[in-house]
Design a protein around this motif. Structure first.
Motif, PDB file in Angstrom:
ATOM      1  N   THR A 198       0.978  -2.838  -5.560  1.00  0.00           N
ATOM      2  CA  THR A 198      -0.078  -1.478  -5.809  1.00  0.00           C
ATOM      3  C   THR A 198      -0.810  -1.516  -4.447  1.00  0.00           C
ATOM      4  OG1 THR A 198      -1.817  -3.092  -6.663  1.00  0.00           O
ATOM      5  CG2 THR A 198      -0.605  -1.918  -8.283  1.00  0.00           C
ATOM      6  N   ALA A 199      -1.522  -0.430  -4.128  1.00  0.00           N
ATOM      7  CA  ALA A 199      -2.262  -0.545  -2.641  1.00  0.00           C
ATOM      8  C   ALA A 199      -3.185  -1.260  -2.854  1.00  0.00           C
ATOM      9  CB  ALA A 199      -2.544   0.973  -2.603  1.00  0.00           C
ATOM     10  N   ALA A 200      -4.092  -1.438  -3.978  1.00  0.00           N
ATOM     11  CA  ALA A 200      -5.076  -2.264  -4.184  1.00  0.00           C
ATOM     12  C   ALA A 200      -4.835  -3.875  -3.910  1.00  0.00           C
ATOM     13  CB  ALA A 200      -5.853  -2.261  -5.519  1.00  0.00           C
ATOM     14  N   GLU A 201      -3.382  -4.401  -4.260  1.00  0.00           N
ATOM     15  CA  GLU A 201      -3.119  -5.703  -4.230  1.00  0.00           C
ATOM     16  C   GLU A 201      -2.259  -5.820  -2.759  1.00  0.00           C
ATOM     17  OE1 GLU A 201      -3.951  -8.376  -6.055  1.00  0.00           O
ATOM     18  OE2 GLU A 201      -5.288  -7.063  -7.020  1.00  0.00           O
ATOM     19  N   ARG A 202      -2.053  -5.078  -1.998  1.00  0.00           N
ATOM     20  CA  ARG A 202      -1.177  -5.042  -0.867  1.00  0.00           C
ATOM     21  C   ARG A 202      -1.491  -6.158   0.185  1.00  0.00           C
ATOM     22  NH1 ARG A 202       1.085  -1.188   3.294  1.00  0.00           N
ATOM     23  NH2 ARG A 202      -1.165  -0.790   3.678  1.00  0.00           N
ATOM     24  N   ASP A 203      -2.911  -6.227   0.421  1.00  0.00           N
ATOM     25  CA  ASP A 203      -3.382  -7.225   1.333  1.00  0.00           C
ATOM     26  C   ASP A 203      -3.053  -8.739   0.682  1.00  0.00           C
ATOM     27  OD1 ASP A 203      -4.044  -5.606   3.144  1.00  0.00           O
ATOM     28  OD2 ASP A 203      -6.189  -5.774   2.701  1.00  0.00           O
ATOM     29  N   ARG A 204      -3.416  -8.863  -0.667  1.00  0.00           N
ATOM     30  CA  ARG A 204      -3.143 -10.038  -1.206  1.00  0.00           C
ATOM     31  C   ARG A 204      -1.418 -10.457  -1.274  1.00  0.00           C
ATOM     32  NH1 ARG A 204      -8.100  -9.539  -3.689  1.00  0.00           N
ATOM     33  NH2 ARG A 204      -7.295  -7.660  -5.116  1.00  0.00           N
ATOM     34  N   LEU A 205      -0.830  -9.623  -1.321  1.00  0.00           N
ATOM     35  CA  LEU A 205       0.586  -9.658  -1.219  1.00  0.00           C
ATOM     36  C   LEU A 205       1.178  -9.806  -0.226  1.00  0.00           C
ATOM     37  CD1 LEU A 205       3.443  -9.351  -2.784  1.00  0.00           C
ATOM     38  CD2 LEU A 205       3.607  -6.964  -2.297  1.00  0.00           C
ATOM     39  N   ALA A 206       0.663  -9.185   0.937  1.00  0.00           N
ATOM     40  CA  ALA A 206       1.106  -9.744   2.428  1.00  0.00           C
ATOM     41  C   ALA A 206       0.701 -11.072   2.673  1.00  0.00           C
ATOM     42  CB  ALA A 206       0.359  -8.769   3.461  1.00  0.00           C
ATOM     43  N   ASP A 207      -0.563 -11.458   2.286  1.00  0.00           N
ATOM     44  CA  ASP A 207      -0.855 -12.858   2.691  1.00  0.00           C
ATOM     45  C   ASP A 207       0.025 -13.715   1.698  1.00  0.00           C
ATOM     46  OD1 ASP A 207      -2.945 -11.930   4.009  1.00  0.00           O
ATOM     47  OD2 ASP A 207      -4.572 -12.022   2.666  1.00  0.00           O
ATOM     48  N   VAL A 219       6.014 -10.522   8.787  1.00  0.00           N
ATOM     49  CA  VAL A 219       5.319  -9.788   7.635  1.00  0.00           C
ATOM     50  C   VAL A 219       4.398  -8.687   7.857  1.00  0.00           C
ATOM     51  CG1 VAL A 219       4.005 -10.458   5.555  1.00  0.00           C
ATOM     52  CG2 VAL A 219       5.656 -12.169   6.207  1.00  0.00           C
ATOM     53  N   VAL A 220       4.554  -7.461   7.691  1.00  0.00           N
ATOM     54  CA  VAL A 220       4.038  -6.259   8.144  1.00  0.00           C
ATOM     55  C   VAL A 220       3.596  -5.621   6.857  1.00  0.00           C
ATOM     56  CG1 VAL A 220       4.187  -4.241   9.825  1.00  0.00           C
ATOM     57  CG2 VAL A 220       5.544  -6.380  10.139  1.00  0.00           C
ATOM     58  N   ARG A 221       2.249  -5.233   6.935  1.00  0.00           N
ATOM     59  CA  ARG A 221       2.074  -4.104   6.229  1.00  0.00           C
ATOM     60  C   ARG A 221       2.388  -2.924   6.463  1.00  0.00           C
ATOM     61  NH1 ARG A 221      -1.593  -8.181   6.591  1.00  0.00           N
ATOM     62  NH2 ARG A 221      -3.021  -8.752   4.978  1.00  0.00           N
ATOM     63  N   CYS A 222       3.346  -2.333   5.690  1.00  0.00           N
ATOM     64  CA  CYS A 222       4.135  -0.858   5.920  1.00  0.00           C
ATOM     65  C   CYS A 222       2.779   0.237   6.424  1.00  0.00           C
ATOM     66  CB  CYS A 222       4.864  -0.460   4.867  1.00  0.00           C
ATOM     67  SG  CYS A 222       5.605   0.989   5.324  1.00  0.00           S
ATOM     68  N   PRO A 223       3.273   0.732   7.776  1.00  0.00           N
ATOM     69  CA  PRO A 223       2.112   1.754   7.945  1.00  0.00           C
ATOM     70  C   PRO A 223       2.523   3.090   7.318  1.00  0.00           C
ATOM     71  CG  PRO A 223       3.876   1.510   9.868  1.00  0.00           C
ATOM     72  CD  PRO A 223       3.873   0.370   8.654  1.00  0.00           C
ATOM     73  N   VAL A 225       3.575   3.375   3.838  1.00  0.00           N
ATOM     74  CA  VAL A 225       3.615   3.630   2.454  1.00  0.00           C
ATOM     75  C   VAL A 225       2.633   2.471   2.015  1.00  0.00           C
ATOM     76  CG1 VAL A 225       4.757   3.191   0.235  1.00  0.00           C
ATOM     77  CG2 VAL A 225       5.870   4.085   2.092  1.00  0.00           C
ATOM     78  N   ASP A 226       1.242   2.949   1.259  1.00  0.00           N
ATOM     79  CA  ASP A 226       0.257   1.860   1.109  1.00  0.00           C
ATOM     80  C   ASP A 226       0.860   0.707   0.218  1.00  0.00           C
ATOM     81  OD1 ASP A 226      -1.159   3.328   2.824  1.00  0.00           O
ATOM     82  OD2 ASP A 226      -2.178   4.493   1.218  1.00  0.00           O
ATOM     83  N   ALA A 341       7.928   8.487   9.650  1.00  0.00           N
ATOM     84  CA  ALA A 341       8.813   7.797  10.543  1.00  0.00           C
ATOM     85  C   ALA A 341       7.842   7.770  11.959  1.00  0.00           C
ATOM     86  CB  ALA A 341       9.674   8.914  11.097  1.00  0.00           C
ATOM     87  N   ALA A 342       6.855   8.581  12.089  1.00  0.00           N
ATOM     88  CA  ALA A 342       5.737   8.465  13.137  1.00  0.00           C
ATOM     89  C   ALA A 342       4.909   7.245  12.767  1.00  0.00           C
ATOM     90  CB  ALA A 342       4.872   9.761  13.006  1.00  0.00           C
ATOM     91  N   LYS A 343       4.523   7.069  11.415  1.00  0.00           N
ATOM     92  CA  LYS A 343       3.539   5.798  11.076  1.00  0.00           C
ATOM     93  C   LYS A 343       4.437   4.612  11.249  1.00  0.00           C
ATOM     94  CE  LYS A 343       1.196   8.417   7.513  1.00  0.00           C
ATOM     95  NZ  LYS A 343       0.982   8.481   5.931  1.00  0.00           N
ATOM     96  N   VAL A 344       5.864   4.514  10.926  1.00  0.00           N
ATOM     97  CA  VAL A 344       6.543   3.464  11.353  1.00  0.00           C
ATOM     98  C   VAL A 344       6.440   2.810  12.822  1.00  0.00           C
ATOM     99  CG1 VAL A 344       8.806   2.270  11.252  1.00  0.00           C
ATOM    100  CG2 VAL A 344       7.782   3.491   9.317  1.00  0.00           C
TER     101      VAL A 344
END
Length: 518
Positions: A198-207, A219-223, A225-226, A341-344
């Motif tokens: 989920t977008a709310a849990e994305r930072d914790r998932l990345a960590d 490891v990269v937070r996708c620019p 898709v949130d 594509a631009a965000k990536v």
């Protein structure tokens, strides 16, 4: 004005009387109450005063704004005096410097307290003790902010490395990564994984991904898709570690690519996204991109490579780095929307469209047409997989373009195409006819509906119904849709487009990208 040294007994002597305030002050250090603004409000109530906390430049941090003598404030903020007392006849004011972490005499903040009555022993002691607590809270906040800035800078650096890999600049990507993660990109190949939560849990998932891979993956937070986290894993055990992570986190899914050369990171990313769509329907919530039969494998490799080289030959006049950038951008733009594509890539969508329009003009290709996009994608994919055409080994000159109809006319390809599209014939809703009209209308449901004489919603429902039958994503575009279009070209359900020579108005290849207005 009178300065007070830090060791003044008035700031240190305990009060033997009322001690309730001491307990309230200690409560400010509880985890739920560590807020300088809350502490300043408490001080104002406790000593019946107006209180203002400002940074060393005069910005308000907490409390209410107070008119203060600018010269006195500057002396306290600069650390020339640690505290000052003022009396203008109407109010009694104390200014105290809150020391900043690290070397230097300056104060990180200035606390000003104004009250109509003089400061008695109790008020003086409460003020002194509060200053100590404020210093701790501000140090903690500065430390937390420094940690956030460091994490943000590290995340930005990871994204920059991924973007370099996406445009095939592996040399620069290795150079950037070497500073913080030595050896991370030493191998020439890697797998790409995409995790979805989920977008709310994305930072914790990345960590959690960083911890699980122990520095062995990017490891990269996708620019774009949130909900997505992208992981580039050169190490063989990264996949197993991520699978274990997903197994322990409900509502999390994992898609992975086969091992690809680092220069094909963009291709591997698209494969991982495709696998992620499959993972959503599996009990273990994990899938690897299926190594199913691809149409390119059913064409003579030398002929296919020569055809792709002839199609892309107009780009050969460009400088190598410009050519690589244009092709990498176009591959991503064909696989995803221009916005994603631009965000990536970390550029504007106008830049993506300008680069794609430049490639389209050089190739003489109308990329607004779905069959043309499918053919261009095949040419780009062939070069990405097999490398640029090599004139060594006896080739006398530039490759001669084989006709695309000849490449698509083999019995093996026809058998593959009929087998794929024939799956739709078992459905009584004529999914095959709807799909043919939809792709012929460049994936516009309304235009296809006009041709078929049905409602646009019926077209959309039929296309979605065809996806599980064909085991391919269609509405999302990209490789899966282009394979279906190629099958229709093979069977004659769509006319084979002519991706030919550039027409009039072709831009100068040395001209820089320019914005596109649409």
């Amino acid at each position: 004005m009178a300065g007070r040294p830090d060791g003044d007994p008035a700031f240190q002597q305990p009060n033997g009387g009322d001690s309730a305030w001491a307990q309230e002050l200690l409560d400010q250090l509880r985890p739920a109450g560590r807020d300088p603004r809350r502490l300043v409000d408490w001080l104002a109530r406790t000593v019946s005063a107006s209180v203002c906390l400002q940074d060393d430049r005069g910005g308000l941090l907490a409390g209410e704004w107070l008119p203060l003598d600018s010269a006195v404030f500057a002396d306290v903020a600069a650390g020339r005096v640690s505290a000052a007392s003022l009396d203008d006849g109407a109010r009694h004011v104390r200014l105290v410097g809150i020391r900043r972490p690290g070397p230097g005499p300056g104060a990180g903040a200035v606390l000003a307290v104004a009250r109509p009555e003089p400061f008695d022993r109790r008020a003086t002691e409460i003020l002194g003790r509060t200053v100590g607590i404020l210093e701790l809270l501000l140090r903690e906040r500065e430390s937390a902010e420094s940690g956030r800035r460091l994490r943000r800078a590290t995340a930005d650096l990871r994204l920059a490395i991924l973007q370099l890999l996406m445009v095939e600049d592996t040399v620069s990507a290795r150079r950037v990564a070497a500073g913080l993660w030595p050896g991370l990109l030493e191998q020439d190949s890697a797998r790409v994984y995409v995790l979805e939560g989920t977008a709310a849990e994305r930072d914790r998932l990345a960590d959690a991904c960083v911890d699980a891979t122990e520095g062995r993956a990017l490891v990269v937070r996708c620019p774009a898709v949130d909900e997505h986290v992208i992981v580039v894993g050169p190490s063989a055990d990264v996949g197993e570690r991520l699978r274990s992570l997903v197994a322990d986190r409900r509502g999390t899914f994992l898609g992975g690519s086969p091992r690809q050369r680092l220069a094909l990171t963009a291709t591997a990313y698209g494969q991982a996204v495709t696998a992620l769509a499959v993972a959503r329907f599996r009990s273990d919530r994990y899938a690897v991109y299926a190594a199913r039969t691809r149409p390119a494998r059913l064409i003579d490799p030398a002929a296919l490579r020569a055809w792709a080289a002839a199609v892309l030959r107009p780009l050969d006049q460009l400088p190598h780095h410009v050519r690589a950038e244009l092709l990498a951008t176009t591959r991503l733009g064909l696989e995803f929307t221009a916005v994603n594509a631009a965000k990536v890539l970390g550029v504007s969508r106008n830049t993506v469209r300008a680069r794609m329009d430049r490639v389209a003009a050089l190739l003489g290709a109308d990329l607004s047409r779905l069959p043309v996009r499918a053919v261009a994608h095949a040419a780009l994919d062939t070069e990405a997989a097999q490398g640029p055409y090599d004139l060594s080994g006896g080739a006398p000159g530039p490759p001669t373009r084989a006709r695309l109809t000849e490449l698509l006319g083999t019995s093996a390809l026809r058998s593959w195409a009929e087998g794929l599209l024939g799956r739709l014939d078992e459905d009584g809703r004529d999914l095959r006819g709807t799909l043919r009209a939809w792709t012929g209308a460049d994936a516009h449901a309304e235009r296809a509906a006009q041709v078929l004489g049905v409602h646009a919603q019926t077209v959309r429902e039929h296309v979605r119904a065809a996806e599980p039958v064909l085991e391919r994503r269609l509405t999302a575009g990209g490789t899966d849709l282009y394979e279906v279009v190629l099958a229709q070209l093979v069977t004659g359900e769509l006319p084979v487009p002519d991706v030919g020579t550039p027409g009039p108005g072709t831009p100068n290849p040395d001209q820089p990208d320019s914005p596109v207005h649409r």
